[in-house]
Structure formats: C-alpha cells, structure tokens
Scaffold this active site. Sequence first.
Site, mmCIF file in Angstrom:
data_model
loop_
_atom_site.group_PDB
_atom_site.id
_atom_site.type_symbol
_atom_site.label_atom_id
_atom_site.label_comp_id
_atom_site.label_asym_id
_atom_site.label_seq_id
_atom_site.Cartn_x
_atom_site.Cartn_y
_atom_site.Cartn_z
ATOM 1 N N THR A 499 0.972 -1.435 0.186
ATOM 2 C CA THR A 499 -0.037 0.001 0.199
ATOM 3 C C THR A 499 0.828 1.170 -0.049
ATOM 4 O O THR A 499 0.559 2.310 0.941
ATOM 5 C CB THR A 499 -0.686 0.092 1.084
ATOM 6 O OG1 THR A 499 -1.698 -1.350 1.251
ATOM 7 C CG2 THR A 499 -2.044 0.942 1.023
ATOM 8 N N HIS A 500 1.796 1.202 -1.035
ATOM 9 C CA HIS A 500 2.708 2.305 -0.943
ATOM 10 C C HIS A 500 2.434 3.166 -2.394
ATOM 11 O O HIS A 500 3.411 3.083 -3.392
ATOM 12 C CB HIS A 500 4.351 1.873 -1.032
ATOM 13 C CG HIS A 500 4.474 1.253 0.422
ATOM 14 N ND1 HIS A 500 5.576 0.389 0.570
ATOM 15 C CD2 HIS A 500 3.676 1.328 1.542
ATOM 16 C CE1 HIS A 500 5.538 0.013 1.848
ATOM 17 N NE2 HIS A 500 4.473 0.592 2.453
ATOM 18 N N ASN A 501 1.236 3.742 -2.882
ATOM 19 C CA ASN A 501 0.954 4.459 -3.844
ATOM 20 C C ASN A 501 1.366 5.675 -3.765
ATOM 21 O O ASN A 501 1.283 6.383 -2.647
ATOM 22 C CB ASN A 501 -0.346 4.229 -4.231
ATOM 23 C CG ASN A 501 -1.141 2.854 -3.761
ATOM 24 O OD1 ASN A 501 -1.340 2.696 -2.767
ATOM 25 N ND2 ASN A 501 -1.107 2.276 -5.110
#
Length: 570
Positions: A499-501
């Site tokens: 979850t590293h957008n």
Amino acid sequence: MAKQMKKADVVLIGVGWTGGILASELGKKGYKVVGLERGKPQKTADFSMVHDELRYASRFELMQDLSKETVTFRNNSGMRALPMRQYGSFLLGDNLGGAGMHWNGQTYRFLPYDFEIRSKTIERYGANKIPKDMTLQDWGITYDEMEKYYDMFEKTCGISGEENPLAGKRSNPYPTGPMKTSPTLQLFIDATKKLHLHPYMSPSANLSENYTNPDNISRPACQYCGFCERFGCEYGAKADPVVTVLPVAQKTGNFELRTHSNVIRIEHDGTKATGVTYIDTQTGEEFFQPAEVVGVTSYVMNNVRLLLISKMGTPYDPNTGRGVIGKNYAYQTNGGSASGFFKKEFNLFAGAGALGASLDDFNGDNFDHSNLGFLHGGSMSTSQTGKRPIATNSTLPGTPSWGKEFKAQSVKYANSVLGVSAQGSSMPFKHHYLDLDPTYKDAFGNPLLRITFDFEDQDRNLVEYMGKQAETIMKEMGADQVFASTKLGPYNIVPYQSTHNTGGVIMGADPKTSAINNYLQMWDFENVFIPGASAFAHNSGYNPTGTVGALSYRTAEGIDKYLKAGGSLV
C-alpha cells in the site's frame, strides 16, 4: 442547496497522519481548524483484544468500502480499465486515522539521493543513463532541508531505531532505542556483516520502551503480539494519528472534527479556493465549509481525484507530457527476495509490524549503477512480524495450495522458514499516470480514478539484481534450502503487494513540471496545500510514512506563513 457553515481558518479533507499533524500544529498556533473525515470515529479501546485475523486481515474491517468508491485499473492506454471490486494489490484505509491505523510502523527516512535524484544521476553517470520515457525529476527540496521535519515526526511518534551507516546525517539520535534483536534478526545481522554489508535494526513506530513525546503524550512499549498490519493497536504502542497528534489538536480547543463527512468537491474562483462541499453520509445532507486555507489531506488516490473533479490544476496528458495533475504515479517494486528453509526451528509466533533488520548497500545510489540496467535500488530486510494462522502457511515451491500435502508442510515448516526481501524503488514513466475514468462512477455519481501502470525493464532488472543479493544473504544465514525470486511479470492488481502508492500531485521547483512547491502549496491556487505521498516525484526503496510525516510538518509551517502574509511561498 448546501448549508453554509461558519468559516474556518483551515479546512482539512481527511484526518489521518497528514490531517492530524496539520490539525495539531495549526491548532497549537491558535488557528481554527475543521477536519472532515468521511469514515467513522475510532479510538484505541475499539481494538482491545481483537486479534481477529479473519475480520481485519482477510475481510478488511478497517478499509474503504469498494462498493461505494474504488479505482479502475489498466496496464496501458490501449486497454479498457476495470474497477477493483475486491482488495488485492493495495489497501485503502478508512475511518479516523486512515491508513495510519493499519500500517506496520516501518518509519524510514528517504536518502539524500532521492530528493535530488535527477541531478545526482546526471552528475555521476550522464544524462543518457536516464531512459527517454522516464520522467525523473528533483523534488525541489534537499535532504538537509527535510532533516528537521523528519526529526519532528520521529519525536512525535517515538520512533525506535539505531544509526543507519549509509543514510543521511541526523541532528539527533532516534527518540527510543531499537526493538529487541530476536535470534532470526541476529542471524541476518551476523551473516550480512560477514559479507561486508552494513545492517542495522529497522526504524520502528512500535515503541521499544515507554515514551512521552514533546507534546506530553505518553504511550506504553510494544508487547510483540504480532497484530499490526491491517489491525489497530490495542495498547497504543504503535504510533498512529489517534494516539499521537489528534489528542493534541483536540486539547487546543481550536480543532473541530466532523466524521461521516465525505468531501465531494473543492470550491474555488479560478485562482483561490473558497472552501469545500461535503455530504453527511449518515443523513445525506450537503454542506459548504468555507475556509481561508484548504488542506487536501486524504490518501494519494483521493487527493488526485478531488483536484481533477474540482478542475484544479492542469490534468496530465501522457501523449504530450504536459500538465501535472495525475503525473508520475509510482508504486513499490517488490519481488527480489529469497526464502530459506531450515532444519531447525525458531520462535516466529511473537513479532511486531516493524521488528526487523535492514541494510542499504543496494539502495539509492549507494552502489555503482554504471553497468546495470536500472536506477536506484531498494532496502534489503528480514522481518519478524508474527506468524498469524490464516495468512502464513509456509510450504515448499510447487506444493498444492490446499489438501493433505499442504497441511503437512504447513505444520512442518511453520517455524523454520525465514525470508530476506528487497523493497524496491519505483521510477516514474511518461505513460504511468492517474486520470478520471470516463465510464465508472462512485455512489455520488462522480467519476472514479483510473490508474494506468505497469512494470518496466527498469523494474525487472532491479528485481533480478536484488533477488540475487537476497539469495546470497540467505545462503550465508545457513538455510538448508534457498529459493530466490528474481523474475517480475506484468503488474497485476489482484494479489496484495504494497500500500505504497505515490505521485499524482508532485512537488518540484518548476510549475510546468510540478503541481506544488516545496511547502506543498499549489502553484495555481495559493491557499491550497497538499501534503502526503501524492507529492512524491518517485517512490524510494522504503516505506513512505516517515517522509509523509516530515512533509506534513513542512506543510504546517507553510500554512502558518501563508496565513500571516499570503502569496506564494516560493
């Protein structure tokens, strides 16, 4: 017609880490701040002894309801984008605290190289090292300028850690010492030192000891229960907005929190924002909240989407390379890893989200890229996050994912498999971007955000290189069987990855190539500030939260300057 509310000095769209920090810092300075959070309120007591893996890790209790709002995805512009109807590649946090509630707590600083990546790359290798379609650019700020803001965030959270020998210089040591060094972490540390590498205990927002921060917020030490990622912390030992910055904001008496308040549009006159329109999701009523300053403080996807829906800034056009809103979407390039199967057993049940050991010998430009087919690199780590029964069933490659053999191997290897993995950087490309989907809409009738993204040769070459390094380390650790992951296929949104957008509203020194300046202030709308990972011009080989927190403190300083004097701060 929308009901008009009393004007505030600042209105915040989303109350997670970025919104919480702005509320705390600006509230302490006497500004009237309204925080609009579309989810429900949350507190530490809500998570008391709720170690329910099915509810939180598998059924995503803390995540956004995708039936009401999601994103669409395609690998390239020749494909039709389709909605993400169930969670896979990344998880969109919901409710008060946002993704800051369900994170693991890994809190790194980006490298000095990251902030001047284009200049430093050209300086060392020449301009031809950068692929023509890679939209690499400097951030408009240096590590030295960022350092004091990193220090502020680390002190707020009580980050536990030790000196990283290959990182930028620090003004102060970590507020608390590193977490416990388990036997598995010691194995990694000893092996990598024999390989002449530079390991260190990973920086952690899971407290290694009881701690009281500069705002007089006291929290207890981590209990190593292993329920961090996708869970709220029942002890308050994991730093999150609810136990750190929001109590400070509320204590000032200058912060008003409104939950169940979904902002659908930023209102403006073409040059300045006048406030936001939001819907009370419990009653369906529409409200207008006027403010001197608008802080766009939600997650990456929503930050970009709101600007596009509100017609603020120039949308990015991948065909011409012009425009800035939606530009430089990036992710995290994982896959370079190695699994080691041991004959002996370890105690892997206990753990914490950020309990680990890392090294940066293959990160940033800490190694020579002259003859390599990629830029940057990634951090290399082993971690002990706690083995939960549903998600962690270690079996040999080729084992069926169900049935008698699966069960037998799951039991046999339950406590004897270790991993070494790289968290690879993600470089921006001209054809990776965010825009509004022309077909699909949310529950309020607004267009969904569309992601166009795929892995490139840059990513495949990086994964192959990092996988080989991980394999070398695992063999040195003494595993009896080692299986390395060195191949990377097309990006697939179905399996979970990270979850590293990042990106979409990037910062920089030039309004032609960036949406915001180095105070996270929009070039086109001087009273709109947008902190968060949407400001990243690329993603580094680390978790982004430390840099998100640092940029938020920088933004709070900028808003204070703006409210006193007005105008562009750069």
